[in-house]
Design an enzyme around this catalytic site. Sequence first.
Site, short mmCIF file in Angstrom:
data_model
loop_
_atom_site.label_atom_id
_atom_site.label_comp_id
_atom_site.label_asym_id
_atom_site.label_seq_id
_atom_site.Cartn_x
_atom_site.Cartn_y
_atom_site.Cartn_z
CE1 TYR A 103 -9.00 -12.23 -1.17
CE2 TYR A 103 -8.51 -10.08 -0.25
CZ TYR A 103 -8.92 -11.39 -0.09
OH TYR A 103 -9.25 -11.84 1.17
CG ASP A 104 -3.51 -6.34 -6.89
OD1 ASP A 104 -4.64 -5.83 -6.79
OD2 ASP A 104 -2.46 -5.74 -6.58
CE LYS A 117 -4.00 -1.47 2.79
NZ LYS A 117 -4.73 -1.17 4.04
CG ASP A 134 -9.84 -0.61 6.64
OD1 ASP A 134 -8.93 -1.22 7.24
OD2 ASP A 134 -10.95 -1.13 6.42
CG HIS A 141 -9.23 0.05 -4.29
ND1 HIS A 141 -8.34 -0.46 -5.21
CD2 HIS A 141 -8.89 -0.52 -3.10
CE1 HIS A 141 -7.53 -1.31 -4.60
NE2 HIS A 141 -7.85 -1.37 -3.33
P1 IMP Z 1 -6.41 -3.62 5.54
O1 IMP Z 1 -4.93 -3.51 5.64
O2 IMP Z 1 -7.07 -3.99 6.80
O3 IMP Z 1 -7.00 -2.40 4.91
O4 IMP Z 1 -6.71 -4.85 4.58
C1 IMP Z 1 -6.63 -4.70 3.23
C2 IMP Z 1 -6.73 -6.06 2.56
O5 IMP Z 1 -7.59 -5.92 1.44
C3 IMP Z 1 -5.38 -6.47 2.00
O6 IMP Z 1 -4.70 -7.32 2.89
C4 IMP Z 1 -5.77 -7.18 0.73
O7 IMP Z 1 -6.12 -8.50 1.02
C5 IMP Z 1 -7.01 -6.45 0.28
N1 IMP Z 1 -6.67 -5.32 -0.61
C6 IMP Z 1 -6.78 -3.99 -0.35
N2 IMP Z 1 -6.35 -3.27 -1.39
C7 IMP Z 1 -5.93 -4.15 -2.30
C8 IMP Z 1 -5.33 -3.99 -3.57
O8 IMP Z 1 -5.07 -2.89 -4.07
N3 IMP Z 1 -5.05 -5.13 -4.23
C9 IMP Z 1 -5.31 -6.36 -3.71
N4 IMP Z 1 -5.84 -6.57 -2.53
C10 IMP Z 1 -6.15 -5.46 -1.81
#
Ligand code: IMP
Length: 221
Positions: A158-159, A12, A71, A184
């Site tokens: 999930y890319d 990220k 998030d 997104h």
């Molecule tokens: P967070 O860190 O709690 O926001 O979790 C985000 C999770 O959503 C990641 O671990 C991925 O599994 C998924 N995710 C969020 N953004 C992406 C992206 O840009 N590509 C692929 N998976 C994503």
Amino acid sequence: MHLVVASGNAHKTAEIRRILGDLVTSVEDLSAHPEIKEIQETGATFEENAVIKALETGRALGDGAWILSDDSGLEVDALGGKPGVYSARYSGAGASDADNRVKLLEKMAGIDGEENSRSARFRCAMVLARGGQKIAVFEGALEGVIANAEKGEQGFGYDSLFIPEGYSETFGQLPPEVKNSMSHRGRALEKFKLWLARQDLPNENGCSNHVGNQKKAEWET
Ligand code: IMP
């Protein structure tokens, strides 16, 4: 502006750094702050979790820090919007991205054929905070479909399973700049850029960064 991304997810942070370029002075994330313990994401929505991450990080780093949280996750229509806010831990606490992809493919087995039956979207909520206050929320979403099998090595999460609307390749196959131009996260950051352009923030030398003559920003919509 020196920006602290309230995340330990290096993927990220790399995307955020690349998309913002020299609009910010520097970008670091929580890997530079091991003193901050893991933040519990107890919210029911992406925005609630983004607020939790931004404010907790802000409390830990003190008044002056500019914090941007992210998030994000995947909503799959055939699964009633899952994994949603549980995207990072879909196959359990401490799950790897690979574990989560395997579980998603299992859940999607046999779901095919009908129009839109594998439809999904990535969502992202970002919160900008400073001095313990939420300053702004920026959101982005991107529609697509879930592939039948993993394809490509680019990206994370999930890319390799997500085919964005209008394309036939997954984010795992598309170049990062293509993903960043429409994702997104890219869309949320476009709103952050509009917000930045409207501010009169002092730069490192104490001078104004104001861009001026901006049209009414779209980040509020
Ligand atoms: P967070 O860190 O709690 O926001 O979790 C985000 C999770 O959503 C990641 O671990 C991925 O599994 C998924 N995710 C969020 N953004 C992406 C992206 O840009 N590509 C692929 N998976 C994503």
